[in-house]
Design a protein around this motif. Structure first.
Motif: not given
Length: 328
Positions: A270-280
């Motif tokens: 839950k703490d990494t999905i936002t960073s993964r999507m934002a990075y992509a």
């Protein structure tokens, strides 16, 4: 020793199976149109058993059945496997125990101990035999020419029902799909969100809702035009899809706003999905006109809880968090 049972296969089998799969009907729930046709066929021909069977590559699956009590048969023992070999004819076996093709068939030698079979192939508009509508009895019978024609007519009605079902399914899918990105649209998203809320209340299994809004999108539209904006939306949608699981739901809610439902236990990421999507999403994107653009994404998220348990509350909280981030 058990006798082997031969199973003929049409010469156009790969194309036939592909044509059947295009209807997306296999393993679907019972439907009144098909159950009614099977029932009327059984009554009209005074038979205790009737089926509407669709011939998959390894099985005969029954869209509707009366009097057999099973949902499918192995293709190797299905009489319908023989019926689809002659698409223009009704296959009739007046006494299965005297028919060399079926005398050792377990449906004849064991329960339900069938003795009579008649099946009319279901021929679609492309000329492929999708299966049959068939009747059967536990005693020898005959079928008049008029009754054979009646069974053929029932086959035509079944095909009409299959084609109508396909059209209705396609229209429903179109109504639930964003035409630019191919993602589910807001109507679809909110229906699923309501279902997830109901499921979470019953099961106590939480889910998480994300609302996402693209940063700098208006500038791209204003600078390069709306076709460029469409390219960006299509590419961004695919990038986000690549970062989520198959069981999660990503939708375009309108404009440059997206929604995501993360199902089940999302504590591990839950703490990494936002960073993964934002990075992509933020990776440079080259437009078809050769220009390179960069775009960002603001995200607001809320987990289901007993205190926030309606679609309006969930969307409201996520939307407020989204715009708090956007204002920063």
């Amino acid at each position: 020793m058990r006798q082997s049972v031969s199973c003929p296969v049409p010469a156009n089998e790969p194309q036939r199976v592909a044509s059947l799969y295009a209807y997306d009907i296999l393993d679907s729930l019972p439907e009144m149109d098909f159950d009614t046709l099977a029932s009327v066929a059984a009554n009209a021909l005074k038979m205790p058993a009737a089926v509407i069977g669709l011939m998959d590559s390894e099985r005969l699956w029954f869209k509707s059945q009366i009097g057999l009590g099973v949902t499918h048969l192995d293709r190797s023992i299905a009489f319908c496997a023989h019926a689809i070999m002659r698409p223009d004819e009704v296959l009739v076996s007046e006494d299965l125990t005297k028919d060399a093709r079926f005398v050792h068939n377990p449906l004849v030698t064991n329960a339900p101990n069938l003795r009579f079979y008649a099946g009319a192939p279901l021929i679609n508009q492309q000329g492929y035999a999708l299966g049959t509508i068939a009747v059967a009895d536990t005693k020898p019978r005959t079928l008049s020419d008029a009754e054979k024609q009646l069974l053929k007519d029932f086959a035509k009605l079944v095909i009409l029902a299959i084609e109508s079902r396909k059209t209705a399914t396609q229209l429903q899918k179109l109504a639930m799909t964003d035409q630019l990105t191919g993602l589910p649209n807001r109507v679809h998203f909110e229906r699923v969100l309501n279902a997830e809320i109901s499921h979470a209340k019953r099961s106590k299994i939480a889910f998480k809702l994300y609302l996402m809004d693209l940063d700098n999108f208006k500038w791209i539209n204003d600078t390069f035009g709306h076709p460029a904006g469409d390219e960006v939306l299509q590419e961004v949608s695919q990038r986000m899809l690549n970062e989520i699981r198959a069981e999660d739901l990503l939708a375009r809610l309108g404009g440059d706003e997206f929604g995501l439902i993360v199902r089940g236990d999302c504590s591990q990421f839950k703490d990494t999905i936002t960073s993964r999507m934002a990075y992509a999403v933020s990776a440079p994107l080259t437009l078809s006109n050769g220009n390179e653009v960069n775009i960002g994404m603001s995200i607001g998220s809320v987990a289901f809880s007993e205190s926030v348990d309606s679609i309006g509350e969930l969307l409201g909280v996520a939307d407020e968090l989204l715009y708090q981030q956007k204002r920063k």
